[in-house]
Design an enzyme around this catalytic site. Sequence first.
Site, PDB file in Angstrom:
ATOM      1  N   GLN A   1      32.321  49.313  42.660  1.00 53.00           N
ATOM      2  CA  GLN A   1      32.902  48.270  43.498  1.00 53.00           C
ATOM      3  C   GLN A   1      34.127  47.649  42.836  1.00 53.00           C
ATOM      4  O   GLN A   1      34.447  47.938  41.681  1.00 53.00           O
ATOM      5  CB  GLN A   1      31.849  47.194  43.786  1.00 53.00           C
ATOM      6  CG  GLN A   1      31.222  46.617  42.531  1.00 53.00           C
ATOM      7  CD  GLN A   1      29.965  45.814  42.809  1.00 53.00           C
ATOM      8  OE1 GLN A   1      29.908  44.629  42.467  1.00 53.00           O
ATOM      9  NE2 GLN A   1      28.962  46.444  43.409  1.00 53.00           N
TER      10      GLN A   1
ATOM     11  N   HIS B   1      36.564  43.735  43.110  1.00 47.25           N
ATOM     12  CA  HIS B   1      36.739  42.399  43.691  1.00 47.25           C
ATOM     13  C   HIS B   1      38.226  42.070  43.810  1.00 47.25           C
ATOM     14  O   HIS B   1      39.024  42.470  42.954  1.00 47.25           O
ATOM     15  CB  HIS B   1      36.076  41.333  42.820  1.00 47.25           C
ATOM     16  CG  HIS B   1      34.633  41.599  42.522  1.00 47.25           C
ATOM     17  ND1 HIS B   1      33.702  41.799  43.505  1.00 47.25           N
ATOM     18  CD2 HIS B   1      33.975  41.710  41.341  1.00 47.25           C
ATOM     19  CE1 HIS B   1      32.524  42.001  42.953  1.00 47.25           C
ATOM     20  NE2 HIS B   1      32.666  41.958  41.632  1.00 47.25           N
TER      21      HIS B   1
ATOM     22  N   GLU C   1      34.853  38.037  36.868  1.00 42.47           N
ATOM     23  CA  GLU C   1      33.497  37.728  36.420  1.00 42.47           C
ATOM     24  C   GLU C   1      33.275  38.227  34.999  1.00 42.47           C
ATOM     25  O   GLU C   1      34.037  39.039  34.473  1.00 42.47           O
ATOM     26  CB  GLU C   1      32.461  38.358  37.362  1.00 42.47           C
ATOM     27  CG  GLU C   1      32.556  39.861  37.464  1.00 42.47           C
ATOM     28  CD  GLU C   1      31.783  40.424  38.644  1.00 42.47           C
ATOM     29  OE1 GLU C   1      31.450  39.660  39.570  1.00 42.47           O
ATOM     30  OE2 GLU C   1      31.507  41.646  38.650  1.00 42.47           O
TER      31      GLU C   1
ATOM     32  N   HIS D   1      34.281  48.875  38.849  1.00 45.93           N
ATOM     33  CA  HIS D   1      33.174  48.621  37.935  1.00 45.93           C
ATOM     34  C   HIS D   1      31.822  48.755  38.630  1.00 45.93           C
ATOM     35  O   HIS D   1      31.733  48.774  39.858  1.00 45.93           O
ATOM     36  CB  HIS D   1      33.294  47.212  37.339  1.00 45.93           C
ATOM     37  CG  HIS D   1      33.058  46.122  38.344  1.00 45.93           C
ATOM     38  ND1 HIS D   1      34.033  45.725  39.237  1.00 45.93           N
ATOM     39  CD2 HIS D   1      31.966  45.365  38.617  1.00 45.93           C
ATOM     40  CE1 HIS D   1      33.556  44.765  40.007  1.00 45.93           C
ATOM     41  NE2 HIS D   1      32.303  44.519  39.649  1.00 45.93           N
TER      42      HIS D   1
ATOM     43  N   ARG E   1      32.743  47.632  48.329  1.00 43.16           N
ATOM     44  CA  ARG E   1      32.013  48.800  47.836  1.00 43.16           C
ATOM     45  C   ARG E   1      32.871  50.042  48.022  1.00 43.16           C
ATOM     46  O   ARG E   1      33.206  50.424  49.141  1.00 43.16           O
ATOM     47  CB  ARG E   1      30.683  48.930  48.569  1.00 43.16           C
ATOM     48  CG  ARG E   1      29.747  49.981  47.985  1.00 43.16           C
ATOM     49  CD  ARG E   1      28.457  50.071  48.787  1.00 43.16           C
ATOM     50  NE  ARG E   1      27.681  48.840  48.692  1.00 43.16           N
ATOM     51  CZ  ARG E   1      27.135  48.226  49.734  1.00 43.16           C
ATOM     52  NH1 ARG E   1      27.292  48.700  50.954  1.00 43.16           N
ATOM     53  NH2 ARG E   1      26.433  47.124  49.558  1.00 43.16           N
TER      54      ARG E   1
END
Length: 331
Positions: free
Chosen positions: A115, A117, A134, A191, A211
Amino acid sequence: MVYFKSKTPSKRRCLSLIMGDDLMYPLKFEFIPIKKIWAGKKLNNIKNVDKGIGITWDFSAHKTADCKIKNGKFKGETLTELIKNNSDDILGKNINQKDLVRVAYLDADEHLSIQVHPDNNYALKIENDNGKTETWYIVDADEGAYLYAGTSLKKKSEVIKAIEDNNLENFLNRIYVKKGDVVSIPAGTIHALGKGILAIEVGQNSNITYRLYDFGRGRDLDIKKSLDVIDIKSQGVIVKNIDIERENYVIRKTCKEVYTMNIIDVQKYYNGNEENKFKVYTCVNGEFNLKYKKECETIKNGESIFIAANFKNYLFEGLGTLIESYVTTNY
């Protein structure tokens, strides 16, 4: 003191409009459990969760997962409700709800989907949400466990071909991890958390995940948006700590860009008090008595606690490890 024109203002309204250090206290929250097909069993050693729970959102004020307070006079309220009229007291000046950090546990018995972000600009424009950088703190990992972060591919066209050939994982960087490692995943990085890993995720206040590849499990993909936001050069890395030793604790400095995340190894006590900064503390082993004023709140392994910006003079006593998280920018 604020006085009301209404003759019979509600107790809750009074509390929310007269917020001050005398009324604030350390806040604990009910976690939000989420079922996942890749869920493991490690989380059961820390929390009482049902079978199939792969994620718990432990601290969040995001619109899709707004945790409820579980202790004290504000029990049952969400943080969103609490800060509505008291943002400066609770979050600090020039800090908005969107700036809050988010804390979650991830328990993987299988690899998560590959996936990516978005960054802040794309997320705001397309999703009306924040971007999502993150960081993972590895709570536990099977021997030989690894995660994916970054790729050896040089072009997005090569990513597309690997997806079509069903072998994208062959071109992803494997990062082998052990308990206590900290891994940074900037927005735009391809990642996936790996099989056999229990991690705490600290990140931006966002819930946007695209995804890209799912190992043939048949779930929907977001290939177009994924390709829009991929930073093909971005590589996740195990963070090299900067250790600051004190008599009764050691601070392992890690991330400090969008948010700060410190690992605090406490031998006896830790005073993290810093005026006008909210902080979230997550206990990752051991147990602590959080002492403030003449009160005490216990925080155990697997629990998080929120300290408001206007709250002062508190002390953690105990032996164990805390993750300390707060917003870096705008202070």
